[in-house]
Design an enzyme around this catalytic site. Structure first.
Site, PDB file in Angstrom:
ATOM      1  N   HIS A  17      -3.125  10.259  -4.574  1.00  0.00           N
ATOM      2  CA  HIS A  17      -2.896   9.236  -5.615  1.00  0.00           C
ATOM      3  C   HIS A  17      -3.108   9.830  -7.015  1.00  0.00           C
ATOM      4  O   HIS A  17      -2.321   9.579  -7.924  1.00  0.00           O
ATOM      5  CB  HIS A  17      -3.866   8.056  -5.431  1.00  0.00           C
ATOM      6  CG  HIS A  17      -3.716   7.300  -4.145  1.00  0.00           C
ATOM      7  ND1 HIS A  17      -4.787   6.989  -3.336  1.00  0.00           N
ATOM      8  CD2 HIS A  17      -2.629   6.783  -3.523  1.00  0.00           C
ATOM      9  CE1 HIS A  17      -4.368   6.292  -2.283  1.00  0.00           C
ATOM     10  NE2 HIS A  17      -3.064   6.164  -2.367  1.00  0.00           N
ATOM     11  N   LYS A  41     -12.183  -8.611   3.180  1.00  0.00           N
ATOM     12  CA  LYS A  41     -12.313  -8.410   4.631  1.00  0.00           C
ATOM     13  C   LYS A  41     -11.328  -7.350   5.116  1.00  0.00           C
ATOM     14  O   LYS A  41     -11.530  -6.710   6.126  1.00  0.00           O
ATOM     15  CB  LYS A  41     -12.047  -9.725   5.371  1.00  0.00           C
ATOM     16  CG  LYS A  41     -13.244 -10.649   5.354  1.00  0.00           C
ATOM     17  CD  LYS A  41     -13.032 -11.852   6.266  1.00  0.00           C
ATOM     18  CE  LYS A  41     -13.908 -12.989   5.812  1.00  0.00           C
ATOM     19  NZ  LYS A  41     -13.179 -14.143   5.311  1.00  0.00           N
ATOM     20  N   ARG A  90       5.668  10.250   0.551  1.00  0.00           N
ATOM     21  CA  ARG A  90       5.437  11.350   1.493  1.00  0.00           C
ATOM     22  C   ARG A  90       6.684  11.446   2.358  1.00  0.00           C
ATOM     23  O   ARG A  90       7.197  10.414   2.830  1.00  0.00           O
ATOM     24  CB  ARG A  90       4.190  11.057   2.339  1.00  0.00           C
ATOM     25  CG  ARG A  90       2.904  11.237   1.532  1.00  0.00           C
ATOM     26  CD  ARG A  90       1.764  10.461   2.113  1.00  0.00           C
ATOM     27  NE  ARG A  90       2.039   9.034   2.026  1.00  0.00           N
ATOM     28  CZ  ARG A  90       1.188   8.079   2.376  1.00  0.00           C
ATOM     29  NH1 ARG A  90       0.000   8.394   2.852  1.00  0.00           N
ATOM     30  NH2 ARG A  90       1.517   6.796   2.258  1.00  0.00           N
ATOM     31  N   SER A 128      -5.304   7.032   2.580  1.00  0.00           N
ATOM     32  CA  SER A 128      -6.646   6.427   2.530  1.00  0.00           C
ATOM     33  C   SER A 128      -7.115   6.094   3.943  1.00  0.00           C
ATOM     34  O   SER A 128      -8.287   6.317   4.286  1.00  0.00           O
ATOM     35  CB  SER A 128      -6.623   5.148   1.698  1.00  0.00           C
ATOM     36  OG  SER A 128      -6.181   5.408   0.397  1.00  0.00           O
TER      37      SER A 128
HETATM   38  P1  ADP Z   1      -0.118   0.436  -0.457  1.00  0.00           P
HETATM   39  O1  ADP Z   1      -1.039  -0.633  -0.005  1.00  0.00           O
HETATM   40  O2  ADP Z   1       0.858   0.020  -1.495  1.00  0.00           O
HETATM   41  O3  ADP Z   1       0.520   1.237   0.650  1.00  0.00           O
HETATM   42  P2  ADP Z   1      -1.660   2.795  -1.069  1.00  0.00           P
HETATM   43  O4  ADP Z   1      -2.927   2.780  -1.807  1.00  0.00           O
HETATM   44  O5  ADP Z   1      -1.731   3.226   0.347  1.00  0.00           O
HETATM   45  O6  ADP Z   1      -1.106   1.362  -1.265  1.00  0.00           O
HETATM   46  O7  ADP Z   1      -0.599   3.709  -1.794  1.00  0.00           O
HETATM   47  C1  ADP Z   1      -0.120   3.448  -3.084  1.00  0.00           C
HETATM   48  C2  ADP Z   1       1.061   4.343  -3.381  1.00  0.00           C
HETATM   49  O8  ADP Z   1       0.666   5.706  -3.301  1.00  0.00           O
HETATM   50  C3  ADP Z   1       2.244   4.219  -2.421  1.00  0.00           C
HETATM   51  O9  ADP Z   1       3.441   4.429  -3.147  1.00  0.00           O
HETATM   52  C4  ADP Z   1       2.015   5.329  -1.445  1.00  0.00           C
HETATM   53  O10 ADP Z   1       3.219   5.749  -0.833  1.00  0.00           O
HETATM   54  C5  ADP Z   1       1.472   6.393  -2.382  1.00  0.00           C
HETATM   55  N1  ADP Z   1       0.662   7.406  -1.696  1.00  0.00           N
HETATM   56  C6  ADP Z   1      -0.298   7.219  -0.772  1.00  0.00           C
HETATM   57  N2  ADP Z   1      -0.818   8.393  -0.357  1.00  0.00           N
HETATM   58  C7  ADP Z   1      -0.155   9.358  -1.038  1.00  0.00           C
HETATM   59  C8  ADP Z   1      -0.198  10.792  -1.036  1.00  0.00           C
HETATM   60  N3  ADP Z   1      -1.011  11.457  -0.228  1.00  0.00           N
HETATM   61  N4  ADP Z   1       0.617  11.451  -1.881  1.00  0.00           N
HETATM   62  C9  ADP Z   1       1.465  10.759  -2.677  1.00  0.00           C
HETATM   63  N5  ADP Z   1       1.578   9.430  -2.709  1.00  0.00           N
HETATM   64  C10 ADP Z   1       0.785   8.722  -1.901  1.00  0.00           C
END
Ligand code: ADP
Length: 166
Positions: A17, A41, A90, A128
């Site tokens: 991120h 939750k 990704r 995450s």
């Molecule tokens: P969401 O609940 O929208 O999936 P995330 O927090 O998982 O939220 O991810 C937010 C954004 O960051 C999304 O566009 C996701 O594809 C991107 N993202 C998550 N992990 C990575 C990573 N390792 N590298 C690049 N982008 C990522």
């Protein structure tokens, strides 16, 4: 140049991120990280904790702010006058979901453009949920999250373990 929003759950923020935010911040005037408010939750960290950790991790970027939002991302974008939604892609896992979301957002708000940045090679398999999963099983993945995130993550896992033992 434009104002943009980078929406997500960020439970918690990872180095993937932060990499997207760093790169996006060089291409727009101002970037707001939009931390979506969901029922606590469903997340390990509540929205204030997720905001604090992300804000600390991007404190070196002067044109980035971190805020919470609820409801539709396109509405959050309009509220802060952002014409761009930034998403991270990704290669193997995100295309279908992100393209569907972008098309739906475009249907609701033609004036808001979704721009996807490809994840850096070293973060392609980073999420995450994977970090939480393997950390809960005892793996040290402290190099996959910002320095300020690892301590709170370990603490949460210990709290969970303690409460499940009671
Ligand atoms: P969401 O609940 O929208 O999936 P995330 O927090 O998982 O939220 O991810 C937010 C954004 O960051 C999304 O566009 C996701 O594809 C991107 N993202 C998550 N992990 C990575 C990573 N390792 N590298 C690049 N982008 C990522």
């Amino acid at each position: 140049m434009a104002r943009a929003i980078y929406p997500g759950t960020f439970d918690p923020v990872t180095n993937g991120h932060v990499d997207i935010v760093e790169r996006a911040s060089h291409t727009v005037d101002h970037l707001t990280v939009g931390v979506v408010e969901v029922s606590s939750k469903r997340t390990m960290f509540n929205v204030d904790e997720r905001i604090k950790m992300f804000a600390e991790a991007v404190a070196h970027l002067p044109n980035v702010t971190v805020e919470s939002y609820t409801g539709l991302t396109v509405n959050a974008a309009r509220e802060i006058d952002a014409s761009v939604i930034i998403r991270g892609l990704r290669i193997t896992s995100d295309f279908e979901y992100e393209s569907e979301m972008a098309l739906m957002n475009r249907r609701m708000a033609e004036d808001v453009e979704t721009i996807c940045l490809f994840s850096a090679l070293e973060y392609q398999i980073l999420s995450s949920s994977r970090v939480k999963e393997v950390a809960a099983l005892g793996a040290d993945v402290s190099d996959l999250v910002p320095k300020n995130v690892w301590g709170p993550l370990v603490e949460k896992l210990e709290q969970r373990k303690a409460s499940s033992n009671n």
